[in-house]
Design a protein around this motif. Structure first.
Motif, PDB file in Angstrom:
ATOM      1  N   LEU A  29      15.742  23.715  25.954  1.00 61.45           N
ATOM      2  CA  LEU A  29      15.518  25.021  26.579  1.00 61.45           C
ATOM      3  C   LEU A  29      14.340  25.747  25.939  1.00 61.45           C
ATOM      4  O   LEU A  29      13.692  26.578  26.598  1.00 61.45           O
ATOM      5  CB  LEU A  29      16.791  25.867  26.537  1.00 61.45           C
ATOM      6  N   ILE A  30      14.054  25.437  24.685  1.00 62.70           N
ATOM      7  CA  ILE A  30      12.822  25.970  24.082  1.00 62.70           C
ATOM      8  C   ILE A  30      11.621  25.379  24.819  1.00 62.70           C
ATOM      9  O   ILE A  30      10.680  26.103  25.172  1.00 62.70           O
ATOM     10  CB  ILE A  30      12.756  25.661  22.574  1.00 62.70           C
ATOM     11  N   ILE A  31      11.663  24.077  25.081  1.00 62.10           N
ATOM     12  CA  ILE A  31      10.583  23.435  25.837  1.00 62.10           C
ATOM     13  C   ILE A  31      10.509  24.035  27.240  1.00 62.10           C
ATOM     14  O   ILE A  31       9.428  24.303  27.762  1.00 62.10           O
ATOM     15  CB  ILE A  31      10.780  21.903  25.892  1.00 62.10           C
ATOM     16  N   GLU A  32      11.648  24.269  27.857  1.00 57.22           N
ATOM     17  CA  GLU A  32      11.667  24.894  29.187  1.00 57.22           C
ATOM     18  C   GLU A  32      11.051  26.288  29.150  1.00 57.22           C
ATOM     19  O   GLU A  32      10.329  26.673  30.067  1.00 57.22           O
ATOM     20  CB  GLU A  32      13.105  24.958  29.727  1.00 57.22           C
ATOM     21  N   SER A  33      11.305  27.047  28.086  1.00 58.48           N
ATOM     22  CA  SER A  33      10.701  28.388  27.978  1.00 58.48           C
ATOM     23  C   SER A  33       9.182  28.281  27.861  1.00 58.48           C
ATOM     24  O   SER A  33       8.449  29.116  28.404  1.00 58.48           O
ATOM     25  CB  SER A  33      11.301  29.172  26.812  1.00 58.48           C
ATOM     26  N   MET A  34       8.703  27.231  27.193  1.00 53.59           N
ATOM     27  CA  MET A  34       7.255  26.989  27.141  1.00 53.59           C
ATOM     28  C   MET A  34       6.726  26.711  28.547  1.00 53.59           C
ATOM     29  O   MET A  34       5.693  27.245  28.954  1.00 53.59           O
ATOM     30  CB  MET A  34       6.932  25.801  26.230  1.00 53.59           C
ATOM     31  N   ALA A  35       7.438  25.861  29.282  1.00 58.87           N
ATOM     32  CA  ALA A  35       7.002  25.492  30.629  1.00 58.87           C
ATOM     33  C   ALA A  35       7.000  26.704  31.554  1.00 58.87           C
ATOM     34  O   ALA A  35       6.077  26.878  32.361  1.00 58.87           O
ATOM     35  CB  ALA A  35       7.902  24.398  31.182  1.00 58.87           C
ATOM     36  N   GLN A  36       8.002  27.559  31.453  1.00 57.78           N
ATOM     37  CA  GLN A  36       8.053  28.740  32.301  1.00 57.78           C
ATOM     38  C   GLN A  36       6.946  29.728  31.947  1.00 57.78           C
ATOM     39  O   GLN A  36       6.349  30.349  32.836  1.00 57.78           O
ATOM     40  CB  GLN A  36       9.431  29.392  32.237  1.00 57.78           C
ATOM     41  N   THR A  37       6.651  29.870  30.667  1.00 63.23           N
ATOM     42  CA  THR A  37       5.536  30.725  30.261  1.00 63.23           C
ATOM     43  C   THR A  37       4.231  30.149  30.809  1.00 63.23           C
ATOM     44  O   THR A  37       3.396  30.887  31.346  1.00 63.23           O
ATOM     45  CB  THR A  37       5.480  30.851  28.721  1.00 63.23           C
TER      46      THR A  37
END
Length: 158
Positions: free
Chosen positions: A73-81
């Motif tokens: 989910l940290i990686i997902e937050s990077m992707a969403q940013t």
């Protein structure tokens, strides 16, 4: 709020709130992993904020006696940013389009993220060719690097 850099002509916007984030990308609770975009330099970089709360549903199982924000989910937050950066760069016609992961490389998790932490997500465009964009990302808590990755994504119509 936005400001123009007189030397480069780039525009930096600050404080894009969650309502505007949801106009830029299609993600919604419980999978919206960006609460705000603190800084954005169109076509270059962005800094997103994710406030980690014990009320999030995944903490019931990850892990009940010692809750840890999942690395994926940290990686997902990077992707969403990064998705917010792409859509803001491309303009209104790109709003709400889907951004699909293509690759995730060199992911490193340095320190656990726990409820109460504020995750600052730094993404920088490495390059783009047509609908494919590549980024480097770093997530920090209180200025300390907790995760990093290189990733690419493709923007597509719904």
């Amino acid at each position: 709020m936005s400001a123009a850099d007189s030397e480069t002509g780039t525009v930096t916007k600050t404080d894009i709130d969650v309502n505007r984030v949801m106009e830029l990308i299609p993600h919604r609770y419980p999978f919206l992993m960006v609460d705000r975009i603190e800084e954005i330099e169109l076509d270059v970089r962005a800094v997103g904020i994710k406030n980690v709360s014990i009320n999030e549903n995944f903490f019931q199982g990850h892990f009940p006696t010692r809750p840890v924000f999942p690395g994926v989910l940290i990686i997902e937050s990077m992707a969403q940013t990064a998705g917010c950066l792409v859509v803001a760069t491309l303009g209104e016609e790109a709003e709400g389009k889907l951004v699909y992961f293509m690759t995730i490389d060199d992911a490193r998790f340095r320190k656990p993220v726990v409820p109460g932490d504020q995750l600052k997500i730094h993404v920088e465009k490495a390059r783009n060719r047509g609908p494919v964009w590549k980024f480097t990302g770093a997530a920090k808590v209180d200025g300390v690097l907790v995760a990093e990755a290189t990733f690419s994504a493709m923007i597509v119509d719904k």
